[in-house]
Design an enzyme around this catalytic site. Structure first.
Site, PDB file in Angstrom:
ATOM      1  N   HIS A 142       4.349 -27.776  -6.413  1.00 16.88           N
ATOM      2  CA  HIS A 142       3.863 -28.799  -5.468  1.00 16.88           C
ATOM      3  C   HIS A 142       2.791 -28.111  -4.623  1.00 16.88           C
ATOM      4  O   HIS A 142       2.927 -26.933  -4.285  1.00 16.88           O
ATOM      5  CB  HIS A 142       4.977 -29.263  -4.514  1.00 16.88           C
ATOM      6  N   CYS A 198       8.834 -28.993   2.801  1.00 15.77           N
ATOM      7  CA  CYS A 198       9.526 -29.906   1.873  1.00 15.77           C
ATOM      8  C   CYS A 198      10.623 -30.708   2.563  1.00 15.77           C
ATOM      9  O   CYS A 198      10.929 -31.825   2.149  1.00 15.77           O
ATOM     10  CB  CYS A 198      10.220 -29.136   0.752  1.00 15.77           C
TER      11      CYS A 198
HETATM   12  N1  ARG Z   1      14.157 -28.993  -6.324  1.00 15.36           N
HETATM   13  C1  ARG Z   1      13.088 -29.805  -5.833  1.00 15.36           C
HETATM   14  C2  ARG Z   1      12.122 -30.153  -6.967  1.00 15.36           C
HETATM   15  O1  ARG Z   1      11.948 -29.361  -7.837  1.00 15.36           O
HETATM   16  C3  ARG Z   1      12.370 -29.108  -4.732  1.00 15.36           C
HETATM   17  C4  ARG Z   1      11.322 -29.939  -4.071  1.00 15.36           C
HETATM   18  C5  ARG Z   1      10.628 -29.252  -2.949  1.00 15.36           C
HETATM   19  N2  ARG Z   1       9.734 -30.100  -2.312  1.00 15.36           N
HETATM   20  C6  ARG Z   1       8.446 -29.831  -2.040  1.00 15.36           C
HETATM   21  N3  ARG Z   1       7.775 -30.688  -1.343  1.00 15.36           N
HETATM   22  N4  ARG Z   1       7.866 -28.746  -2.491  1.00 15.36           N
HETATM   23  O2  ARG Z   1      11.546 -31.201  -7.008  1.00 15.36           O
END
Ligand code: ARG
Length: 297
Positions: free
Chosen positions: A186, A287
């Site tokens: 992300h 996040c």
């Molecule tokens: N386990 C989640 C995923 O893989 C973590 C998300 C983290 N969120 C972020 N905005 N980076 O989607």
């Protein structure tokens, strides 16, 4: 009978968080996630997650933020990562459409929550991405208030071309940045827009071309580079804002002395909150937080 005008809320710093009552690592959709390792010390890690989440909330509230709570849902461990449930800008919610089946059931809960926020006067409008396109919310769409542009991550989770949809929806310039390193899946894992206009990045997450785009747009002297150590602890996944007292803050889960020094030198108050249990899911401060107050004006 007089009709009351709905109260317009979310003027100050307003954040959405969702408590980790059902948080765990029970599937793997990014390389940080290891269900076997999690289950080996699940109880301890869960307690640590609850403590970290409470400390993060207390940190925000201590800085004058209002925290709204998205109710947790059993069986949806990643619902804690509220940055993914949508992007909110100018009181318009651009809803998520998750790439992985594991997270797709989160979408209706996000929708129901935003419907509630709309009836309570926090947001005005809810829009959905075009069919067939994925979008993982503020995690892949970072508002840069200083330049009035949206930095738009794509390639790992959000679809290529989502920048054009975002630009059209919000009437702003959106700058696409391609993500190709699975650890930095992300945009918020490797890019942070700081409240005084610097950006903090992890260079290894980007192509040479995109690094040029970032430096050109931001100005090389305002690009802060996070070390591998900082990035590998998800220190870049940080939240920066001007608080109720007029101070500029950076809230993050990890910072080497070098990073702390750089931030302090630039005038930031640095708040470190241990979120190591969430790192095991590939997440950290940004996040776990969704801003409602950002505007293009
Ligand atoms: N386990 C989640 C995923 O893989 C973590 C998300 C983290 N969120 C972020 N905005 N980076 O989607």
């Amino acid at each position: 009978m007089t009709e009351s005008t709905p109260v317009r809320r979310a003027q100050g710093l307003t954040l959405v968080m969702s408590p980790p009552d059902y948080f765990d690592v029970s599937y793997a959709i990014n390389p940080w996630m290891d269900p076997a390792q999690w289950s080996a010390s699940a109880e301890l890690l869960s307690q640590h997650a609850r403590d970290g989440w409470k400390a993060l909330r207390a940190c925000y509230e201590g800085l004058g933020a209002e925290v709204l709570v998205l109710p947790p849902v059993s069986g949806l461990p990643d619902l804690v990562f509220t940055a993914n449930c949508g992007l909110v800008l100018d009181r318009t919610v651009f809803l998520a459409s998750y790439r992985h089946p594991e997270r797709q059931p989160e979408q209706p809960h996000g929708r129901a929550f935003f419907d509630r926020l709309k009836s309570e006067g926090y947001v005005d409008r809810i829009v959905t991405p075009p069919g067939g396109m994925h979008f993982e919310g503020a995690g892949d769409a970072i508002w840069d208030a200083h330049r009035g542009v949206l930095w738009s991550g794509f390639g790992m989770r959000s679809s290529a071309g989502i920048d054009r949809v975002l630009a059209e929806t919000f009437g702003v310039t959106a700058i696409p940045l391609e993500l190709r390193n699975p650890h930095f899946y992300h945009l918020d894992t490797c890019f942070c827009a700081l409240s005084q206009g610097e950006v903090l990045i992890h260079e290894k997450a980007f192509s040479a071309r995109d690094l040029d785009v970032i430096r050109e747009r931001v100005g090389a002297d305002r690009v802060l580079v996070a070390s591998d150590d900082d990035a590998d602890h998800l220190g870049v996944n940080s939240v920066s804002f001007r608080d109720a007292a007029g101070r500029d803050d950076v809230v993050l889960c990890y910072a080497t002395d070098a990073l702390r020094g750089q931030l302090r030198e630039r005038g930031y108050d640095v708040h470190v909150v241990d979120l190591a249990s969430f790192n095991r899911s590939g997440g950290a401060a940004f996040c776990l937080t969704l801003r409602l107050d950002q505007t293009t004006r």
